[in-house]
Each structure stands twice: as C-alpha cells, then as structure tokens.
Motif scaffolding. Structure first.
Motif, PDB file in Angstrom:
ATOM      1  N   ARG A 225      18.463   2.732   7.769  1.00 31.86           N
ATOM      2  CA  ARG A 225      18.980   4.018   8.252  1.00 31.86           C
ATOM      3  C   ARG A 225      17.902   5.103   8.272  1.00 31.86           C
ATOM      4  N   GLY A 226      16.667   4.706   8.001  1.00 28.67           N
ATOM      5  CA  GLY A 226      15.573   5.666   8.081  1.00 28.67           C
ATOM      6  C   GLY A 226      15.369   6.489   6.828  1.00 28.67           C
ATOM      7  N   ARG A 227      15.924   6.058   5.711  1.00 25.65           N
ATOM      8  CA  ARG A 227      15.697   6.777   4.447  1.00 25.65           C
ATOM      9  C   ARG A 227      14.461   6.198   3.768  1.00 25.65           C
ATOM     10  N   VAL A 228      13.477   7.063   3.516  1.00 20.37           N
ATOM     11  CA  VAL A 228      12.247   6.659   2.845  1.00 20.37           C
ATOM     12  C   VAL A 228      12.472   6.762   1.339  1.00 20.37           C
ATOM     13  N   GLN A 229      12.274   5.661   0.635  1.00 16.21           N
ATOM     14  CA  GLN A 229      12.541   5.612  -0.794  1.00 16.21           C
ATOM     15  C   GLN A 229      11.333   5.084  -1.552  1.00 16.21           C
ATOM     16  N   ARG A 230      11.219   5.507  -2.790  1.00 15.21           N
ATOM     17  CA  ARG A 230      10.140   5.040  -3.647  1.00 15.21           C
ATOM     18  C   ARG A 230      10.547   3.780  -4.392  1.00 15.21           C
ATOM     19  N   PHE A 231       9.567   2.918  -4.653  1.00 16.69           N
ATOM     20  CA  PHE A 231       9.772   1.845  -5.624  1.00 16.69           C
ATOM     21  C   PHE A 231       8.686   1.974  -6.699  1.00 16.69           C
ATOM     22  N   LEU A 232       9.001   1.536  -7.900  1.00 18.17           N
ATOM     23  CA  LEU A 232       8.146   1.786  -9.047  1.00 18.17           C
ATOM     24  C   LEU A 232       7.543   0.501  -9.591  1.00 18.17           C
ATOM     25  N   GLN A 233       6.311   0.597 -10.044  1.00 21.81           N
ATOM     26  CA  GLN A 233       5.613  -0.551 -10.612  1.00 21.81           C
ATOM     27  C   GLN A 233       6.340  -1.042 -11.859  1.00 21.81           C
ATOM     28  N   ALA A 234       6.579  -2.367 -11.918  1.00 24.41           N
ATOM     29  CA  ALA A 234       7.288  -2.951 -13.051  1.00 24.41           C
ATOM     30  C   ALA A 234       6.366  -3.701 -13.998  1.00 24.41           C
ATOM     31  N   LYS A 235       5.206  -4.172 -13.487  1.00 20.85           N
ATOM     32  CA  LYS A 235       4.280  -4.899 -14.344  1.00 20.85           C
ATOM     33  C   LYS A 235       2.867  -4.751 -13.821  1.00 20.85           C
ATOM     34  N   GLN A 236       1.907  -5.080 -14.659  1.00 17.03           N
ATOM     35  CA  GLN A 236       0.501  -4.931 -14.305  1.00 17.03           C
ATOM     36  C   GLN A 236       0.067  -6.041 -13.357  1.00 17.03           C
ATOM     37  N   ALA A 237      -0.712  -5.682 -12.352  1.00 18.89           N
ATOM     38  CA  ALA A 237      -1.272  -6.686 -11.444  1.00 18.89           C
ATOM     39  C   ALA A 237      -2.390  -7.446 -12.150  1.00 18.89           C
ATOM     40  N   PRO A 238      -2.608  -8.713 -11.816  1.00 16.92           N
ATOM     41  CA  PRO A 238      -3.654  -9.501 -12.485  1.00 16.92           C
ATOM     42  C   PRO A 238      -5.058  -9.076 -12.077  1.00 16.92           C
ATOM     43  N   GLY A 239      -5.979  -9.160 -13.017  1.00 18.92           N
ATOM     44  CA  GLY A 239      -7.386  -8.918 -12.726  1.00 18.92           C
ATOM     45  C   GLY A 239      -7.648  -7.594 -12.037  1.00 18.92           C
ATOM     46  N   GLN A 240      -8.419  -7.647 -10.952  1.00 22.37           N
ATOM     47  CA  GLN A 240      -8.769  -6.450 -10.197  1.00 22.37           C
ATOM     48  C   GLN A 240      -7.976  -6.339  -8.898  1.00 22.37           C
ATOM     49  N   VAL A 241      -6.846  -7.033  -8.829  1.00 18.37           N
ATOM     50  CA  VAL A 241      -5.992  -6.956  -7.644  1.00 18.37           C
ATOM     51  C   VAL A 241      -5.469  -5.538  -7.484  1.00 18.37           C
ATOM     52  N   ARG A 242      -5.540  -5.021  -6.255  1.00 22.29           N
ATOM     53  CA  ARG A 242      -5.145  -3.633  -5.993  1.00 22.29           C
ATOM     54  C   ARG A 242      -3.870  -3.575  -5.144  1.00 22.29           C
ATOM     55  N   PRO A 243      -3.206  -2.410  -5.139  1.00 26.43           N
ATOM     56  CA  PRO A 243      -2.024  -2.232  -4.277  1.00 26.43           C
ATOM     57  C   PRO A 243      -2.381  -2.412  -2.807  1.00 26.43           C
ATOM     58  N   SER A 244      -1.398  -2.811  -2.016  1.00 25.00           N
ATOM     59  CA  SER A 244      -1.622  -3.044  -0.587  1.00 25.00           C
ATOM     60  C   SER A 244      -2.109  -1.790   0.127  1.00 25.00           C
ATOM     61  N   TRP A 245      -1.516  -0.616  -0.214  1.00 22.01           N
ATOM     62  CA  TRP A 245      -1.920   0.621   0.457  1.00 22.01           C
ATOM     63  C   TRP A 245      -3.369   0.987   0.136  1.00 22.01           C
ATOM     64  N   SER A 246      -3.867   0.569  -1.032  1.00 20.64           N
ATOM     65  CA  SER A 246      -5.255   0.837  -1.394  1.00 20.64           C
ATOM     66  C   SER A 246      -6.199  -0.029  -0.571  1.00 20.64           C
ATOM     67  N   VAL A 247      -5.890  -1.328  -0.459  1.00 24.46           N
ATOM     68  CA  VAL A 247      -6.737  -2.248   0.298  1.00 24.46           C
ATOM     69  C   VAL A 247      -6.719  -1.895   1.776  1.00 24.46           C
ATOM     70  N   LEU A 248      -5.533  -1.671   2.327  1.00 18.82           N
ATOM     71  CA  LEU A 248      -5.430  -1.334   3.752  1.00 18.82           C
ATOM     72  C   LEU A 248      -6.067   0.025   4.048  1.00 18.82           C
ATOM     73  N   GLY A 249      -5.974   0.948   3.086  1.00 24.18           N
ATOM     74  CA  GLY A 249      -6.621   2.252   3.260  1.00 24.18           C
ATOM     75  C   GLY A 249      -8.127   2.126   3.354  1.00 24.18           C
ATOM     76  N   ASP A 250      -8.709   1.241   2.538  1.00 22.51           N
ATOM     77  CA  ASP A 250     -10.158   1.025   2.599  1.00 22.51           C
ATOM     78  C   ASP A 250     -10.561   0.368   3.914  1.00 22.51           C
ATOM     79  N   LEU A 251      -9.735  -0.574   4.396  1.00 29.08           N
ATOM     80  CA  LEU A 251     -10.022  -1.206   5.684  1.00 29.08           C
ATOM     81  C   LEU A 251      -9.983  -0.177   6.809  1.00 29.08           C
ATOM     82  N   ALA A 252      -8.983   0.699   6.766  1.00 27.89           N
ATOM     83  CA  ALA A 252      -8.888   1.743   7.785  1.00 27.89           C
ATOM     84  C   ALA A 252     -10.096   2.671   7.723  1.00 27.89           C
ATOM     85  N   ALA A 253     -10.575   2.952   6.515  1.00 29.25           N
ATOM     86  CA  ALA A 253     -11.730   3.844   6.361  1.00 29.25           C
ATOM     87  C   ALA A 253     -12.980   3.251   7.002  1.00 29.25           C
ATOM     88  N   THR A 254     -13.104   1.915   6.991  1.00 31.69           N
ATOM     89  CA  THR A 254     -14.263   1.294   7.631  1.00 31.69           C
ATOM     90  C   THR A 254     -14.234   1.477   9.145  1.00 31.69           C
TER      91      THR A 254
END
Length: 211
Positions: free
Chosen positions: A121-150
């Motif tokens: 219905r077009g409602r933008v909602q937040r979701f919250l981190q429930a556990k730590q990601a392994p190693g140096q794995v980063r959030p998707s928006w962080s990785v895609l943001g860096d790709l866009a910056a290139t």
C-alpha cells in the motif's frame, strides 16, 4: 533484482515476481500471505524497476549485469553468459554464476541490518537489526551505496538513515521522508501506488489496483 548497464544506452532495473495463492489469516483483519511473493515489489516499482518474466528479453550481449540478492532459479545459464561482466551482491552466491561472476560482494540478511521496505500500500516502514552480521559483512545499502559511488552517484552511506535521506532527495515518491519520523508505524509515499500482482490459478497473473 538485476540492474543491467547497456553502455551508452544507460542502465535499466528489472525484477521477477513469483506469485502464489493468497491466504488470509482467520480472525485477523487485513492480514494474509499475499499473492505476490516479493517483500519490496512496491518499492522497486516506485524506483522505476520493471517486472519481467524472462531475463533473456532484456539482457543483451556485452551488457554489464548486477545481480542483487536474486536466486536465479529457472534462468538459463546461456542467457547469463551474454553479460560481459557480472557483479553479484547478496546473502548467497547462486550456483548459476558460481565461478563465473567477476565480482561477488556478500551482504547482511535483513535480520542482520537496519533498513526500510515499502509495503503493497506504499507505506515505508523500518525494520530493526536482530543479530550481528558475521565477520566484515556489511548491510546491503552500504555495499550498493559504495557501488553507486564508483559510478559518481553519491559518496556511499554509513547508516540506514543516510541511505533513506538520499532516497528522499532523489526519488519523488519518498520526498520529505526522514528515518526518525518513520518511527515504527511508517509513512505513506507521495502520489499513486503502483499496481501489484495477484495470482490466479497455476502461475497466471493479472494486474489489479491496490486499495
């Protein structure tokens, strides 16, 4: 989803929409397993992504293919081989491109990151981190943001809030949105909400408006 760079012709974003029977939860108003089995299809449509049935219809020889958390089930390996360069971003590396991808960048699962999604219905909602990601794995928006910056689009994002700020600045339906203002109830996008799929029978789908 996939982003296909066609060189001088620019880039296009596409995604597939698996569907199934819609099952309501008895006794709970307006809560059901929806026919559209993608979590953020409305958000993709609002950003101009196009729904496709077959990647072969849009991927041409020499294109650069960016695959973002897509299983690739049912996609012909010969079609994927058309791409001159393949970049995979996601939580898993599909067998279809294992050993063939030029770049593979792991990302956190939705349970391992903060972020937003847009419901049918077009409602933008937040979701919250429930556990730590392994190693140096980063959030998707962080990785895609860096790709866009290139490619000269922004300077990357350090927080989910910064990613939403960039979205609000560049995409009219999300204009004026702020991560803190979303709270846990969310906010509705501006303008019309794109149409969604409803499954009918065995794999057949038709368009219908969203209430």
């Amino acid at each position: 989803s996939q982003i296909i760079d066609k060189g001088g012709e620019g880039s296009i974003g596409v995604f597939r929409v698996p569907t199934g029977r819609e099952d309501a939860l008895p006794g709970v108003k307006d809560l059901s397993l929806r026919a559209e089995r993608v979590p953020n299809g409305t958000g993709a449509r609002l950003l101009g992504f196009r729904e496709i049935d077959d990647l072969a219809d849009v991927l041409r020889d020499g294109d650069t293919l960016l695959i973002a958390d897509e299983s690739l089930d049912g996609i012909d390996i010969a079609v994927l081989a058309r791409a001159s360069k393949t970049i995979v971003v996601g939580t898993t590396l599909p067998d279809e491109v294992r050993g063939a991808a030029d770049v593979a960048l792991p990302t956190a699962t939705f349970a391992e990151e903060d972020g937003t999604w847009t419901n049918l219905r077009g409602r933008v909602q937040r979701f919250l981190q429930a556990k730590q990601a392994p190693g140096q794995v980063r959030p998707s928006w962080s990785v895609l943001g860096d790709l866009a910056a290139t490619r000269g689009a922004g300077q990357g994002y350090f927080t989910a809030s910064e990613a939403l700020d960039a979205l609000a600045e560049r995409a009219a339906p999300f204009a004026g949105m702020d991560y803190d203002r979303l709270g846990l109830r969310g906010l509705v996008v501006q303008g019309d909400v794109p149409l969604s799929y409803t499954a009918l029978g065995a794999g057949r789908a038709v368009r219908e408006g969203v209430a």
